[in-house]
Every structure is written in structure tokens, then in C-alpha cells.
Scaffold this active site. Structure first.
Site, PDB file in Angstrom:
ATOM      1  N   SER A  29     141.623 -71.364  63.824  1.00 48.16           N
ATOM      2  CA  SER A  29     142.962 -71.821  63.373  1.00 48.16           C
ATOM      3  C   SER A  29     143.902 -70.278  63.315  1.00 48.16           C
ATOM      4  O   SER A  29     143.573 -69.207  63.558  1.00 48.16           O
ATOM      5  CB  SER A  29     143.134 -71.989  61.789  1.00 48.16           C
ATOM      6  OG  SER A  29     142.007 -72.906  61.353  1.00 48.16           O
ATOM      7  N   ASP A  41     129.740 -65.345  57.185  1.00 47.46           N
ATOM      8  CA  ASP A  41     128.419 -65.695  57.184  1.00 47.46           C
ATOM      9  C   ASP A  41     128.180 -66.029  55.747  1.00 47.46           C
ATOM     10  O   ASP A  41     127.838 -65.047  54.779  1.00 47.46           O
ATOM     11  CB  ASP A  41     127.706 -64.726  57.697  1.00 47.46           C
ATOM     12  CG  ASP A  41     126.034 -65.371  57.752  1.00 47.46           C
ATOM     13  OD1 ASP A  41     125.978 -66.386  57.107  1.00 47.46           O
ATOM     14  OD2 ASP A  41     125.275 -64.789  58.468  1.00 47.46           O
ATOM     15  N   ASP A  49     122.413 -68.318  54.463  1.00 48.18           N
ATOM     16  CA  ASP A  49     121.106 -67.312  54.932  1.00 48.18           C
ATOM     17  C   ASP A  49     119.924 -68.394  55.032  1.00 48.18           C
ATOM     18  O   ASP A  49     119.651 -69.308  53.995  1.00 48.18           O
ATOM     19  CB  ASP A  49     120.897 -66.310  54.189  1.00 48.18           C
ATOM     20  CG  ASP A  49     122.154 -65.316  54.219  1.00 48.18           C
ATOM     21  OD1 ASP A  49     122.806 -65.112  55.436  1.00 48.18           O
ATOM     22  OD2 ASP A  49     122.223 -64.422  53.378  1.00 48.18           O
TER      23      ASP A  49
END
Lengths: 127, 799
Positions: free
Chosen positions: B276, B348, B351
Site C-alpha cells: 500500500s 515478520d 515463526d
């Protein structure tokens, strides 16, 4: 009750139309069975009346609805159903209704002849 | 009696046949009796249902909903509960099928509707435990003060619409699938949250990094995958001083795992494109003296669109923007004193932990030197037309363990599962009634996930951007690769405190912006993971433009949102052309292509032809360069790494083609071979696709359920990957919004679609033409319902 076949046909058309708006689709088939039986139509009359009443009402209604089909919903849905064109969608609608009416009329006639037989159809036990 | 038997059998058999769904391959032919009935079936759906009417609803006070000429509802209510009741009703009336499919997909319940063909998708969703955490989340929402009444009101609004349906007025998709909607619950709303989180924060490249690390030399791995683009222009500019020390991070005693995953990567990485743009410029840089805020979230485009535009007025709140069907409030929009928008931060937050089972029963797993019981949770997956199957999902300390290909016997630790105790609704509640900078910061402090860059501008003249959402603190070195699941020391060690999360207010440069690039530079005290998901070009391009722009007008911002300049091409193509010319290999025809490329202005406009050559050449060039990676089944590096390789030239062995051991190819050789491939591939295209970039890209917006006739078919569009106008084939700006914070604020908006989810409605896709012509609709808030004449109106009267 013995009725003019044309009156039976008109009753079927009125019933198929009216029930179409307020009841499940199969209610119109039951209506034809009832009319064909209580008006004691013979097999040929019942089949012709039932099939054309059901078929023509559905076809006419489909035609009416399609007048507003600005977004071509019917042809798009037909394309989804394996590539049916709009005329084929009409044809399928008519045939489904026609066969339903045919079977309804036939069953109604059979029921009428069994439960409301005309005098000529009553077999005397002495004979 | 005998004469009855045959017609009775035929009659009942025929009715049964016409009342039964018939399996055809993996699909179902709907029961054709009711489907073809012109009174109730498909013929009935040719009528749009956009009309004026009054309903009796579970509101405390009467609610007025006035629709403007674009069919945007303006809700006038006396309380927020009544407003969200109306919003729920409207979203359902216009997006019911989309809401249903979205939540089914997240819950792993598509097969209940679609049969076996979606079983694998459902199994994956079940194994990942999305529905379980949504159930916990919905239950927890109710514990926060005021939430229950609000959520109940929203759920009741949705169900008001569902309860009004019978077969005759089912949305067309339900008739085709011969299956109606199910009652809405707060779990469905929680699943809507989950669905968006899946789309935006599943940066799950741990296995791919591990695979690359295990198969490449340390030198090659470092060359291809480590480091951040030195040219990057982070979200938070370098003027920001970080005057705190990080807390929580400790070194693990256990090392990281570099487990070699088996087989090729099979993950769906469509979410890689979910980026975006947003920015806000201060009044010092604008012609009007008012701040201007812009936002365009890039998502997969469908009909109907993912968003539903709405305006809400209560005594406390006046807000306009887009809502996410399935949830109350406005997600991106403006009030009468502030505007806000979002981009994905690309962090991130997932995991993978490698599980060591005690034995093949997989009931106990190794943790801290002893075997712990996994919690077994049987999941029944109902399949339309087939028997249900039972999947037993194993839950560990880390999360659910999957059986999926590359991730077999790995546990998934995901932020979406861990924050089920959070009050997700609070952010929406607060931002929808924010009036100033303080309110904005308070609102974003409540935001949980996925991590987003929340941009802000106010009528008071402030601008700001915050990386909002919980950001995990990991033991140093962990998180990028598959982690050993046998030690609790490898666990996350908390979250970055909100006050220390990246943000900046009123920077000296006079603007804030984000485009999914790295959020901070290397001076930021905490490590930020997410390299593969950071965008390296759009952010730079936005910042370069805003840096040089002054006296900015709304029209300038419109032009910037639709900027088609390909910065990566501008940096890479001259290098590629130099290499191919140095190779001295082009014939007369090929030279003409090179000449056309050399005068290209790097604008990926739909009417331009050179972008086709460039993209075809880049594709062939990259494949030849990274033939080693293809052979090993290893992911490609980020694009900026490829540009660096080409810039550095023959120093790298990657330009040697491994299938020709007798010859050592150079950069020039690769450029020549790939150029010939490009010309050949271009000539092999269908004639229609050769015309220009728009024809080659062949954009289209499909129907949500991929019912092709209800999609758009071909659309010629500009833009592409790494470009501010990020319009790819079926992915791109899902909502464009520009707000000038004047008094009252003036907004310019558009999205690719229309307000209605009904394909028969004139509002199904009426914004499309404007949208692809780069036009916007001007919006000013209509606070007084009596001050304007609506196109239609719905009244909700309390029961």
C-alpha cells in the site's frame, strides 16, 4: 364435479400463477393434480391442460422478468451452467414446467378416475 | 388403483429430481425446480434490490439511512450501537456472500459449501488453528466494557438482513450454490479480523531462508539475502533520534536450525503483493495551507470490492470512509477533524519451530530436555456431498503443528494466535472519534495486528506516522529461519513497548509516508525482521517526489497516487542495455527493440509498448542469472539485490549458466541470450497482447467466487510492481483516498467496483470506469440529514 376443460385450464393457470408468488415451486404441481382430479378430466385433457398451464405461466413469467434484465444476469448465469444461451435458459424453464405440468395432469386424471369416477366409468359388480 | 401407480411414481420421482442438488464433477448443479422457477429462482435475481423501505429493527432509537447518488449510505443514529446495527445490516445487504466466503475461508469451512474441491484449503486453515483463536478472541471481546453491547448490535444488524431472506431473495451466488447464509455471530467478526491478518502478516519465509542457507555457500547466501537496501528511504526518516535502550532481548543458548526442507516450496505467496501507499503532507507544503493525507491499500481485487464505503453520524461521531464487511466502524477514512490511513509494515510476525516428537504417535514433543504432551484437538471437516473427515490438530507451546509439505512437523507461532486476549475493537472505536494528535496516538496504541504504518493528519495542522501493532522481541539471530522447538529459550521475549515502537510527528521535511519499505534505519535499537517483504522502490519514489514538491494541490496528490514511474527499471535498464550493447550480439531486428527501450521514459502506461519488452527481458534475464537457484529449488533474492549484481557485473559467478559447463558466460552473454529470448517471446505472444502494456498485462477483476461472467473481463490498466500505481493483473489499489484537512475536510475517493454486491444492481461496478480513468469522487460530510435530498432511504424503526 364435471367441468368444462377450458375452465379447468383457467383454474390451473390462476393457481400456478398465484401459488408461484406465495408457495414453494412444487405447490403449483400439487394444484394441477388437485384440479385435474376433482374436475375429472380425462387423461388427454389433463395432460394437455396441466402441461400447457404450467409451461405457459412459467414462460410468460420468465419473459416478464427478463424485460428488466439490464445486467444480463440470465445469460451470465447460463454461461456458468455450462454455456446455456438466454434462449436455452427460456427453453429449459419452459420444458421443466411443461413436463411437471404433464405429470401433474396425468396423476390428477388418474386420481380423479379412481376416486371420482364418472358414471360411465363405474363398473357394475353384476357385470 | 393400478392406473395411479405409474403416474404417481413418475410424478414423485420428477419432483424429487428437480428438488435435489446434483453433483457434477466437483461442482453441484443446484436443485433445478426452484432454481428455474421464474417466481423464486434465478429469474427473480434480474431485479436490483436498491430501494427505499422501512424495517423494524433492534435499535433503541429510529435510524435514518440516506443514500447518495453513488449509493453510499449516510447513517444517522442516536448512539453508536444503533449506528453499527445499521452498518451491519447494510454490509450484509450488500456483501453477504463475500462476508460468508471470507469467514469460511479463514475458519476452514469452505468445503461445507463447495465440496471436496476446497478440502485441501480447509485442512490447511484447520491445521493453522485460525478458527480456534477466533473463537477465543470473540469470547474475550465481550469482557471489555461496552464491547458486548456494541458487538451484539452489529451482529443483530447482520442477522436482521439474514432473517429477512427466503429463497426468493437469496443473493445470486447462494442460488447458484443452492445453499443459504448461516446466522452471523461474533466469531464470524473475529474471523474477519483473522482473514485480514492472514492477508497482511503471514511473512512466512523461514523455510525458504533455511533452505537457501543450507544449499548455498555462506558467501553466496550473504550476497543474495543479507542486508537492507542502502538506497532505501525508511518510513521513519533519519532525523528521528532513538533515546532509549532496547529491553527484553537476550541471547539464546540454543542455536538456530537450518533444517533442509524437503521438496519445492508450495506456499501460496499471493500476499507478497499486498502492499500500500500512504502519506501526509503538512500545510507548509500545500497550496491551501491545509494538510493533505493520501492512502491507497493494495489488495487482491474482486467484485464486489473488499471495502464498503459508509458515512456514520451519531452525537459523538461523524466519520466517512471504508468499512470492512464483517466488522463495525470505518477502517480507513476521515472525521470532521482528522484523517487516517494504513499500509502494511511487512514485519515478520510468524515463526516456524521444528518439533522433535518422541515417537510416531506424535503425542509428546521434546522441550527443555523432557517430553511434553501435545494438546490434541480433533477437527471435523464437513464436506458437501461426502462424508466428513476428522483431522487431529496437535498444539504445542509454540502453536499448532502442521502437516503441510515444507512445514511438516513444524509448529506455527503467529501473532494472530497470541493476541486473542486483546481488545481489537478498541482501535476502531477510538480512531473513529479521534479529534486530534493525542486521540490518534491513543487509538494506535490499541492496535494489535498486523503491524501497520498508520498515517495521520489533522485540521489542527499535525501530521504523523506510527508503526502500530505488536512487534515481537526475539532472541538475537532468531526468527529468520526455522527455529528449534526443543528449547523454551528460543521463544519470543515480549513485544516492543508502544512508546518505543517507531513513529514520528511533524518531521522537518514536511511530510510522512510509507509504502511497505523498511520502517527504520539501522540506528533503531530493536532489530526489525521482514526483509523479503519490504518494498524497495515505491517508498523511495514517493519520498523523492514529495521532497521536491511544493505548493502541493489535491490534483498533484492524485497524480502522485497514479504515478507509473518504474524506479527499478530506471536503475536497472541502462545497465542491461549497456551489457547487451557490450555483447555486440544484436541483429538488425533486435537492435530496433533495444533502440525503443533506450528511449523509454520508464512510465508503465497502459498505452506504452516498451514496458512489455522490459518485463519480458527482465524475466528472462533473472531466470538465466539465477538458474542455480531454480535448480536447487531456492527462492530468488529481493529485486534490489539483482540490480546490485548487474551493477557489479562479471565479478559474480551467477552469470555463468550451469547447464553449459564447457563455457563460462558473462553478464554480457546473459544480456544477449535473454534479449534474444525476449524478442522471441514477444513475437510468440497472441496478437492482442502485443499491442501495449495494458493489453499485455490483461488486467481483470474477477468475481469473488471466480464466477467468470460476474467479473469484469479484460481491462487495460497502467502501473505494476514496484510502481506507486501498483496495479498488476488483478491486484492493486483497492481504495484511493485523498483528504484535504480544510474546514470541513474535503475528500476525493474511489475504488474499483461499486457499492452493491448484487451483479444485477447498477451499483455493482459503476465506479470502475472512473477509477481506471484516474478520476475521483468528491466527498464532503453531510452532517444534517435534512440538508440534502437522498437518492433513496431506509428507515429503521425500533421494534
Amino acid at each position: 364435479m364435471k367441468t368444462n376443460p377450458m375452465i379447468s385450464f383457467l383454474l390451473m393457470i390462476i393457481g400456478v400463477t398465484g401459488l408461484g408468488f406465495i408457495a414453494p415451486w412444487w405447490a403449483a404441481a400439487i394444484w394441477i393434480v388437485v384440479i385435474a382430479s376433482i374436475t375429472r378430466l380425462n387423461k388427454k385433457q389433463a395432460i394437455l391442460s396441466g402441461s400447457f398451464a404450467f409451461g405457459l405461466v412459467w414462460l410468460a413469467m420468465a419473459l416478464y422478468m427478463s424485460l428488466h434484465d439490464d445486467a444480463k444476469i440470465i445469460s451470465k448465469t447460463g454461461a456458468l451452467l455450462g454455456g446455456l444461451s438466454t434462449p436455452l435458459m427460456f427453453a429449459v424453464t419452459f420444458v421443466l414446467a411443461f413436463v411437471t405440468g404433464l405429470l401433474s395432469g396425468w396423476l390428477g386424471s388418474a386420481l380423479g378416475q379412481t376416486f371420482f369416477p364418472r358414471k360411465s366409468e363405474i363398473v357394475s359388480p353384476e357385470k | 388403483m393400478k392406473r395411479i401407480i405409474l403416474p404417481a411414481l413418475l410424478f414423485s420421482g420428477w419432483l424429487f429430481l428437480l428438488s435435489t442438488d446434483i453433483p457434477v464433477g466437483e461442482n453441484f448443479l443446484p436443485a433445478i425446480g426452484r432454481f428455474f422457477s421464474p417466481f423464486q429462482g434465478i429469474w427473480h435475481n434480474v431485479h436490483p434490490v436498491d430501494a427505499s423501505f422501512t424495517i423494524k429493527g433492534k435499535t433503541k432509537q429510529p435510524v435514518k439511512i440516506l443514500f447518495d447518488e453513488r449509493d453510499i449510505p449516510h447513517i444517522y443514529a442516536q448512539s453508536m450501537e444503533d449506528a453499527v446495527y445499521a452498518e451491519g445490516y447494510l454490509q450484509a445487504a450488500n456483501r453477504m456472500f463475500a462476508m460468508d466466503i471470507t469467514t469460511r475461508a479463514a475458519a476452514g469451512r469452505l468445503s461445507e459449501l463447495l465440496g471436496k474441491r476446497t478440502l485441501a484449503y480447509d485442512q490447511k486453515a484447520r491445521e493453522r488453528g485460525y478458527e480456534k483463536s477466533a473463537i477465543e478472541k470473540a469470547k474475550n471481546w465481550e469482557t471489555f466494557e461496552g464491547n458486548k453491547a456494541l458487538i451484539d448490535a452489529y451482529v443483530n444488524g447482520v442477522n436482521e438482513y439474514i432473517n429477512s431472506l427466503d429463497y426468493t431473495n437469496w443473493p445470486i451466488e447462494y442460488k447458484i450454490l443452492s445453499h443459504g447464509p448461516v446466522p452471523w455471530t461474533s466469531v464470524h467478526s473475529a474471523l474477519t479480523f483473522t482473514s485480514m491478518a492472514i492477508a497482511l502478516c503471514l511473512g512466512e519465509s523461514d523455510v525458504e531462508y533455511s533452505k537457501a542457507k543450507s544449499k548455498l555457500s555462506a558467501e553466496d547466501f550473504k550476497l543474495l539475502y543479507e542486508g537492507l537496501n542502502p538506497k532505501e528511504s525508511p518510513v521513519i526518516p533519519s532525523e528521528r533520534i532513538w533515546d532509549f535502550k532496547p529491553t527484553g532481548a537476550t541471547k539464546p543458548t540454543e542455536g538456530k536450525t537450518e533444517k533442509e526442507a524437503i521438496g519445492q516450496t508450495t506456499e501460496d505467496h499471493s500476499y507478497d503483493l499486498n502492499g500500500s501507499n500512504n502519506w501526509a503532507v503538512s500545510g507548509q507544503k500545500t497550496a491551501s495551507g491545509f494538510p493533505i493525507l493520501a492512502n491507497d491499500p493494495h489488495l487482491g481485487l474482486t467484485l464486489p470490492n473488499i471495502w464498503y464505503e459508509v458515512e456514520i453520524h451519531t452525537p459523538d461521531v461523524s466519520v466517512h470512509g471504508v468499512s470492512l464487511p464483517g466488522l463495525p466502524y470505518v477502517v480507513i477514512g476521515f472525521t470532521d477533524s482528522i484523517a487516517w490511513g494504513s499500509t502494511n509494515s511487512g514485519q515478520d510476525v510468524l515463526d516456524w519451530y521444528d518439533i522433535s516428537w518422541q515417537d510416531s504417535s506424535r503425542h509428546k514433543y521434546l522441550l527443555d530436555g523432557k517430553y511434553e504432551d501435545a494438546t490434541l484437538r480433533p477437527e471435523e471437516i464437513k464436506i458437501r456431498g461426502s462424508k466428513s473427515i476428522i483431522d487431529t490438530i496437535r498444539y504445542t507451546r509454540w502453536g499448532p503443528v502442521t502437516d503441510e509439505g515444507d512445514h511438516k512437523d513444524m509448529a506455527m507461532k503467529w501473532i494472530g494466535h497470541l493476541r486473542s486476549e486483546a481488545n481489537d475493537i478498541a482501535y476502531l472505536q477510538k480512531i473513529n472519534k479521534a479529534k486530534n494528535l493525542t486521540d490518534y496516538r491513543d487509538a494506535v496504541s490499541a492496535f494489535q495486528y498486523p503491524a501497520q504504518n498508520k498515517v495521520f493528519a489533522s485540521a489542527e495542522g499535525d501530521i504523523a506516522i506510527s508503526v502500530a501493532g505488536v512487534l515481537p522481541i526475539r532472541p538475537e539471530g532468531l526468527g529468520q529461519y526455522v527455529t528449534k522447538g526443543d528449547s523454551s529459550k528460543n521463544d519470543w521475549q515480549g513485544y516492543i513497548p508502544f512508546a518505543e515502537a517507531p513513529y514520528i510527528i511533524n518531521p522537518k521535511r514536511g511530510f510522512v509516508s510509507s509504502a511497505n519499505q523498511v520502517p527504520v534505519d539501522t540506528t533503531y535499537p530493536y532489530p526489525m525482521l521482514g526483509a523479503k517483504y519490504f518494498e524497495d522502490y515505491r517508498g523511495r519514489e514517493v519520498n523523492m517526489n514529495l521532497d521536491t514538491m511544493h505548493h502541493i494541490t489535491v490534483d498533484d496528490i492524485k497524480a502522485l497516487q497514479q504515478n507509473n514511474y518504474n524506479l527499478m527499471a530506471a536503475e536497472l535498464l541502462p545497465l542491461m542495455l549497456t551489457a547487451v550493447r557490450n555483447g555486440n550480439c544484436l541483429n538488425a531486428e533486435e537492435s530496433k527493440y533495444a533502440d525503443r527501450l533506450s528511449v523509454w521514459n520508464y512510465l508503465e502506461h497502459r498505452d506504452s509498448l516498451p514496458p512489455v519488452y522490459y518485463e519480458l527481458w527482465l524475466d528472462a534475464f533473472e531466470k538465466l542469472t539465477f538458474d542455480e537457484l531454480d535448480t536447487l529449488g531456492v527462492m530468488y533474492p529481493e529485486d534490489w539485490k539483482f540490480v546490485e549484481l548487474v551493477k557489479e557485473g562479471d565479478a559474480h559467478h551467477f552469470f555463468d549458466i550451469i547447464s553449459t559447463p564447457q563455457k563460462k558466460e558473462t553478464l554480457n552473454d546473459i544480456a544477449c541470450i535473454s534479449f534474444t529470448t525476449m524478442v522471441r517471446n514477444y513475437n510468440a505472444l497472441e496478437p492482442a497482447r502485443k499491442k501495449n502494456w495494458g493489453a499485455y498485462k490483461a488486467s481483470e477483476i474477477p468475481h469473488l467466487a471466480r464466477f467468470a461472467p460476474f467479473g469484469t473481463g479484460f481491462i487495460s490498466t497502467s502501473g505494476g510492481r514496484h510502481i506507486i500505481n501498483a496495479m498488476s493483473k488483478s491486484h492493486g489499489p483497492s481504495w484511493r483516498m485523498i483528504v484535504e484537512l480544510s474546514n470541513p475536510p474535503k475528500a476525493f475517493v474511489n475504488y474499483p467496483g461499486g457499492q452493491s454486491g448484487n451483479p444485477a444492481s447498477p451499483h455493482y461496478k459503476d465506479f470502475l470506469e472512473h477509477y481506471f480513468d484516474g478520476k475521483y469522487y468528491e466527498v464532503t460530510m453531510k452532517k444534517d440529514p435534512d440538508s440534502w435530498t437522498p437518492a433513496r432511504q431506509i428507515n429503521i424503526a425500533p421494534l
